[in-house]
Design an enzyme around this catalytic site. Sequence first.
Site, PDB file in Angstrom:
ATOM      1  N   GLU A   1      -2.371  -0.404  -5.922  1.00 37.53           N
ATOM      2  CA  GLU A   1      -2.326  -1.559  -5.026  1.00 37.53           C
ATOM      3  C   GLU A   1      -2.703  -2.845  -5.764  1.00 37.53           C
ATOM      4  O   GLU A   1      -3.883  -3.116  -5.994  1.00 37.53           O
ATOM      5  CB  GLU A   1      -3.301  -1.353  -3.865  1.00 37.53           C
ATOM      6  CG  GLU A   1      -3.164  -0.028  -3.142  1.00 37.53           C
ATOM      7  CD  GLU A   1      -4.405   0.306  -2.327  1.00 37.53           C
ATOM      8  OE1 GLU A   1      -4.870  -0.581  -1.569  1.00 37.53           O
ATOM      9  OE2 GLU A   1      -4.934   1.420  -2.463  1.00 37.53           O
TER      10      GLU A   1
ATOM     11  N   HIS B   1       0.820  -1.216   0.000  1.00 38.62           N
ATOM     12  CA  HIS B   1       0.000   0.000   0.000  1.00 38.62           C
ATOM     13  C   HIS B   1       0.856   1.270   0.000  1.00 38.62           C
ATOM     14  O   HIS B   1       0.600   2.193   0.780  1.00 38.62           O
ATOM     15  CB  HIS B   1      -0.930  -0.001   1.211  1.00 38.62           C
ATOM     16  CG  HIS B   1      -2.135   0.870   1.082  1.00 38.62           C
ATOM     17  ND1 HIS B   1      -2.054   2.242   0.943  1.00 38.62           N
ATOM     18  CD2 HIS B   1      -3.455   0.577   1.071  1.00 38.62           C
ATOM     19  CE1 HIS B   1      -3.272   2.751   0.872  1.00 38.62           C
ATOM     20  NE2 HIS B   1      -4.148   1.758   0.932  1.00 38.62           N
TER      21      HIS B   1
END
Length: 347
Positions: free
Chosen positions: A306, A176
């Site tokens: 992501e 992330h």
Amino acid sequence: MRTIPFGATPSGEPVRLWTWANAAGARIAVSEMGAALVALEAPDRDGHLADVTLGFESAEAYVANGLYAGAVVGRYANRIAGAAFTLDGRRYALSANAPPHCLHGGEPGLHRKLWRAEPRADGTGLSLSVTSPAGEAGFPGALQAKADYRWAEDHTLILELTAVVDAPCPVSLAPHPYWNLDGHGAGAVVDHWLAIDADAFTPTGPDQIPEGRIAAVSGGLDFRRGQRLADSITARGGEGLDHNFVLRGEGHRSAAQLWSPRSGRRLRVSTDRPGLQVYSLEACPPDLQGVKDGAAYGPRGGIALEPQAFPDSPNQPQFPPTLLQPGEVFRARSVFAFDVAFSAERQ
């Protein structure tokens, strides 16, 4: 490779920050808190290095701020609707940390756990491991996870994630990091250009929960030839990005390309995961604590790309499966390659 103190966990365990550089002198830093990528330097068109990932100055700041910046998130990245799923006739109630839903594994997710770190034997990077005991955040069984970071001489970051379980459990670990190719504190990224290798996305309803269907991209969500983030936002009435794109093909393949006309830096992302969640940091809190280098972050100050499974897959049987069985190994490989380009043209 060296380590420096990086604060402590809420229970008082010391946390270290591991830093090293490639042959070109570009530095990378990874924290034992959440296996988080804290810093990554890449050269611009003039050869000047800048840290291009958002992050914080201590483990305490990572706990205090809810951005998941740079962390490995899980057990299940993204949202699980209603913070629950049913498996073999049993309903599992999860941590509802984004009420009424579970986000990025709930609390405590892997992003707020202390990972054990050691240098890779070949000297190219760092391996980190963590255990999530049975029942943590409501998930069945115990999970053991590993994050393997490598930083190559050509400014390529390779992150390989693996996990095993001792009871059936949906698993989707994901990186992330937020990127700003002009430097992590350089302001909004709306002039960055983004291209995505996706013909479709998963539309969502309230609270960003998928409706269960796959739709063709169009207009402000059509990044097949690339478009400026500001143009995408304008085309959709000022709405930022928080969407899961359905990546073409299978196996390890190209996923996205991000380019800054200001710095010339380019990031090419490839992965073996089915989806790519793109989030333009719309909900950046105004009171962030402990931002590194004394910088200030605001809305759209970075963009997260992501690689992951589709959101809410445990409740959406038509989506690619995410159930991991004992004896199987979850594997996810994501590559973030940095170089310089002189236009937004894809290469």
